[in-house]
Write a protein that holds these residues in place. Structure first.
Motif, PDB file in Angstrom:
ATOM      1  N   GLU A  65      46.657  16.186   4.881  1.00 11.28           N
ATOM      2  CA  GLU A  65      46.230  15.860   6.232  1.00 11.28           C
ATOM      3  C   GLU A  65      46.926  14.595   6.708  1.00 11.28           C
ATOM      4  N   ALA A  66      47.348  14.613   7.952  1.00 16.56           N
ATOM      5  CA  ALA A  66      47.930  13.441   8.605  1.00 16.56           C
ATOM      6  C   ALA A  66      47.033  13.105   9.792  1.00 16.56           C
ATOM      7  N   LYS A  67      46.596  11.838   9.881  1.00 19.33           N
ATOM      8  CA  LYS A  67      45.702  11.402  10.960  1.00 19.33           C
ATOM      9  C   LYS A  67      46.293  10.191  11.655  1.00 19.33           C
ATOM     10  N   LEU A  68      46.070  10.122  12.951  1.00 14.21           N
ATOM     11  CA  LEU A  68      46.408   8.917  13.698  1.00 14.21           C
ATOM     12  C   LEU A  68      45.199   7.999  13.639  1.00 14.21           C
ATOM     13  N   VAL A  69      45.373   6.816  13.055  1.00 10.55           N
ATOM     14  CA  VAL A  69      44.281   5.852  12.916  1.00 10.55           C
ATOM     15  C   VAL A  69      44.256   4.921  14.120  1.00 10.55           C
ATOM     16  N   GLY A  70      45.434   4.436  14.520  1.00 12.28           N
ATOM     17  CA  GLY A  70      45.505   3.541  15.659  1.00 12.28           C
ATOM     18  C   GLY A  70      46.935   3.222  16.027  1.00 12.28           C
ATOM     19  N   ALA A  71      47.115   2.675  17.236  1.00 14.13           N
ATOM     20  CA  ALA A  71      48.441   2.302  17.699  1.00 14.13           C
ATOM     21  C   ALA A  71      48.327   1.097  18.614  1.00 14.13           C
ATOM     22  N   GLN A  72      49.258   0.167  18.420  1.00 19.70           N
ATOM     23  CA  GLN A  72      49.303  -1.014  19.266  1.00 19.70           C
ATOM     24  C   GLN A  72      50.763  -1.422  19.417  1.00 19.70           C
ATOM     25  N   GLY A  73      51.232  -1.431  20.642  1.00 21.43           N
ATOM     26  CA  GLY A  73      52.639  -1.740  20.878  1.00 21.43           C
ATOM     27  C   GLY A  73      53.523  -0.714  20.204  1.00 21.43           C
ATOM     28  N   ASP A  74      54.513  -1.193  19.430  1.00 25.44           N
ATOM     29  CA  ASP A  74      55.413  -0.276  18.726  1.00 25.44           C
ATOM     30  C   ASP A  74      55.002  -0.090  17.266  1.00 25.44           C
ATOM     31  N   GLN A  75      53.751  -0.458  16.959  1.00 18.88           N
ATOM     32  CA  GLN A  75      53.237  -0.344  15.593  1.00 18.88           C
ATOM     33  C   GLN A  75      52.093   0.674  15.563  1.00 18.88           C
TER      34      GLN A  75
END
Length: 121
Positions: A65-75
């Motif tokens: 499984e691949a999950k998106l946990v969070g994103a901020q700017g280019d990170q």
């Protein structure tokens, strides 16, 4: 003497249609992808996963499984094969669970990662 009827061989068009149907089914089974809040584009050795931002997004690829946990700017922080990792645009791929994971792009709407089988494992 007995005369037996021999069925004519399938026409080339039927053979080609059968071959294409078999290849399509085989590719779908090999990819084995599913997603929620995301879309996948998989080949035999790599998948591109496009996560929608602002929702709980995950995808099942290559049995993990691949999950998106969070994103901020280019990170971006993602979880792949049970391990969290932080990726930055332009960074080389990071190895996790026998896979190479890299960030392709990040926008205010989507995050795109690439997950490939590790060639050395």
């Amino acid at each position: 003497m007995t005369n037996r009827r021999v069925s004519p061989s399938p026409t080339p068009v039927r053979r080609i249609a059968g071959l294409l149907a078999g290849l399509t089914l085989g590719a779908a089974l090999l990819a084995g992808c599913s997603a929620e809040g995301a879309s996948t584009d998989c080949g035999l050795d790599a998948c591109t996963v496009t996560f929608d931002r602002g929702v709980e997004a995950s995808a099942s690829i290559f049995g993990v499984e691949a999950k998106l946990v969070g994103a901020q700017g280019d990170q971006v922080t993602v979880e792949v094969a049970g391990e969290q990792l932080t990726l930055t645009s332009g960074q080389q791929a990071t190895e996790v669970g026998g896979f190479q994971v890299s960030l392709d792009s990040v926008t205010d709407q989507q995050v795109v990662i690439r997950v490939a089988h590790n060639a050395t494992s």
